[in-house]
Write a protein that holds these residues in place. Structure first.
Motif, PDB file in Angstrom:
ATOM      1  N   SER A 168      10.254 -11.510 102.000  1.00  0.00           N
ATOM      2  CA  SER A 168       9.329 -12.272 102.843  1.00  0.00           C
ATOM      3  C   SER A 168       9.849 -12.347 104.264  1.00  0.00           C
ATOM      4  N   ARG A 169      11.160 -12.434 104.428  1.00  0.00           N
ATOM      5  CA  ARG A 169      11.727 -12.492 105.775  1.00  0.00           C
ATOM      6  C   ARG A 169      11.628 -11.142 106.477  1.00  0.00           C
ATOM      7  N   VAL A 170      11.835 -10.060 105.730  1.00  0.00           N
ATOM      8  CA  VAL A 170      11.649  -8.730 106.319  1.00  0.00           C
ATOM      9  C   VAL A 170      10.202  -8.554 106.760  1.00  0.00           C
ATOM     10  N   ALA A 171       9.258  -8.985 105.915  1.00  0.00           N
ATOM     11  CA  ALA A 171       7.840  -8.873 106.275  1.00  0.00           C
ATOM     12  C   ALA A 171       7.544  -9.639 107.555  1.00  0.00           C
ATOM     13  N   GLN A 291      18.452  -7.120 105.593  1.00  0.00           N
ATOM     14  CA  GLN A 291      18.162  -8.279 104.763  1.00  0.00           C
ATOM     15  C   GLN A 291      18.144  -7.968 103.269  1.00  0.00           C
ATOM     16  N   VAL A 292      17.442  -6.936 102.863  1.00  0.00           N
ATOM     17  CA  VAL A 292      17.338  -6.625 101.427  1.00  0.00           C
ATOM     18  C   VAL A 292      18.676  -6.159 100.851  1.00  0.00           C
ATOM     19  N   PRO A 293      19.420  -5.227 101.505  1.00  0.00           N
ATOM     20  CA  PRO A 293      20.741  -4.882 100.968  1.00  0.00           C
ATOM     21  C   PRO A 293      21.683  -6.077 100.856  1.00  0.00           C
ATOM     22  N   ILE A 294      21.621  -6.990 101.822  1.00  0.00           N
ATOM     23  CA  ILE A 294      22.494  -8.162 101.758  1.00  0.00           C
ATOM     24  C   ILE A 294      22.070  -9.080 100.616  1.00  0.00           C
ATOM     25  N   ALA A 295      20.777  -9.161 100.334  1.00  0.00           N
ATOM     26  CA  ALA A 295      20.318  -9.949  99.188  1.00  0.00           C
ATOM     27  C   ALA A 295      20.884  -9.384  97.888  1.00  0.00           C
TER      28      ALA A 295
END
Length: 444
Positions: A168-171, A291-295
């Motif tokens: 959601s933050r990437v979006a 963001q997604v890789p860190i998640a």
């Protein structure tokens, strides 16, 4: 007492997840990308479209009111400031509404208010009309953030909330970046372009509302409230500790680098507006990529350590800004490095924050917890320019060294927080296979 209640809730949620796993193996559900439900992905798409519209108007709000409608800069600033001011007041009020009527209903209502507010700004010809529209938009803005956070937390199982927060933050970041580019092109057409941008932004909120009403159909009814509302929240020492830490993190990682670094780079280091724009773009691009890789990196790791590492990155970024002021030959490189480092730190912090809040919040008070967290964001964002901007002309070095100290204290606070957290909430869950929305399971 609070810790025991949370442990019991986590046990119940574990039972619901196992029920979902059995249903999935029985073939009742199909797998979804990244383990998230299709309804959640469609909500994320709505968030993306929403931020495309918002990003398109954000840089031009004051320009539109001043150059397009002929308002003085003071009136234009007052109008736009009212959007934020009303949002600060509306955020705490949104919490009880979320807990009473559900996150989807409040988010939809907030979207309608924002659509009406920005449409009103597009058609405003007098300051009074603009102020009224800004107040409506501010009320929607204050309600949207906590309701949207609550909705994402509700649609994602506990072990996937960090992933849902990440996408959601990437979006939001990608949407705002694309919107900014579109806005620059349309704004070149003058008043007609500005009006079109504001109307399009209002329409994007209506699209978001349509997605919520059409896609999120099987929302569980809110749990009956059996506790003391915000009094219960204020007695939750672990949560209050987290909120105070978050204020410091936001003040440095978001406030300082949004409100103080750009004017410092322009006035003291002599950077052009184009280079400052590239700095902001580098930050947004870093979040979109990292963001997604860190998640995924966070899975199985201590949450407080992720927060502390984010704070240490903010410390390093502040020191790089100081170096930029001391050595002109490396100023630009140091600022770009600081901007990227802050972006990575933001990803570390946000991966942890909202999922941890959702863990700490009882189901019947989740809206109030999210609203309180949202208010801490507004406070952190307000502190940096209010305290730091007047001191920039006196000693920029002192400003950024003070920010580094604040971030260092925030890292220590994050590590101390772990002692107050329930054991089941101390690690970011490591998902085991695909999980879908737990909405149906909440009815069991």
């Amino acid at each position: 007492m609070l810790a025991r209640e949370r442990e019991a809730e986590l046990v119940r949620e574990g039972r619901r997840r196992r029920l979902h796993a059995r249903e999935s193996r029985a073939g009742r559900h199909l797998p979804a990308p990244y383990g998230l439900s299709r309804e959640l992905w469609l909500v994320v798409l709505g968030i993306f479209l929403n931020y495309v519209g918002y990003g398109a108007v954000l840089p031009f709000e004051i320009i539109y009111l001043h150059d397009g409608r002929g308002f003085s800069l003071g009136i234009a600033g007052l109008v736009i400031g009212l959007v934020t001011g009303v949002a600060v007041l509306a955020a705490p009020l949104a919490g009880p509404l979320i807990d009473r009527f559900g996150a989807r209903a409040v988010a939809a209502g907030a979207g309608v208010a924002l659509a009406a507010g920005y449409a009103g700004l597009a058609l405003a010809h007098t300051p009074a009309q603009a102020l009224a529209a800004a107040a409506i938009a501010g009320a929607g803005n204050g309600a949207l953030n906590p309701s949207q956070s609550t909705l994402v937390a509700t649609l994602a199982p506990r072990e996937l909330r960090h992933r849902a927060t990440a996408v959601s933050r990437v979006a939001a970041n990608v949407g705002a970046g694309i919107g900014g580019g579109i806005g620059g092109l349309v704004a070149a057409y003058g008043l007609a372009g500005f009006v079109a941008l504001f109307l399009a932004n209002g329409f994007s909120y209506l699209i978001y509302v349509g997605v919520l009403l059409a896609v999120v159909r099987d929302v569980a009814l809110p749990v009956p409230i059996t506790r003391g509302g915000y009094r219960f929240v204020a007695r939750d020492r672990a949560f209050v500790h987290l909120v105070v830490t978050n204020v410091a993190m936001i003040a440095v990682g978001w406030g300082v680098f949004t409100w103080l670094v750009p004017p410092y780079a322009r006035n003291d280091l002599g950077l052009s507006a184009q280079l400052i724009g590239l700095l902001l773009l580098a930050n947004a691009a870093t979040v979109a990529v990292a963001q997604v890789p860190i998640a995924k990196l966070a899975e199985g790791r201590r949450r407080v350590m992720m927060m502390a590492e984010a704070a240490w990155m903010f410390v390093g970024a502040c020191l790089l800004v100081v170096i930029a002021g001391a050595r002109a030959e490396v100023a630009l490189a140091a600022l770009f490095a600081a901007t990227i480092l802050v972006g990575v730190g933001e990803c570390f912090h946000t991966t942890v924050l909202m999922p941890l809040v959702a863990d700490l919040a009882p189901a019947d008070l989740r809206g109030r917890y999210m609203a309180s967290t949202g208010l801490s964001w507004w406070i952190g964002l307000a502190i940096a320019p209010a305290l730091g901007a007047p001191l920039l002309s006196v000693s920029p070095t002192a400003v950024f060294l003070t920010a580094a100290v604040v971030a260092l204290l925030a890292s220590a606070s994050a590590l101390i927080l772990e002692q107050r957290l329930p054991h089941a909430s101390r690690l970011t869950p490591r998902p085991h296979g695909t999980r879908l929305s737990p909405i149906a399971a909440q009815r069991t």
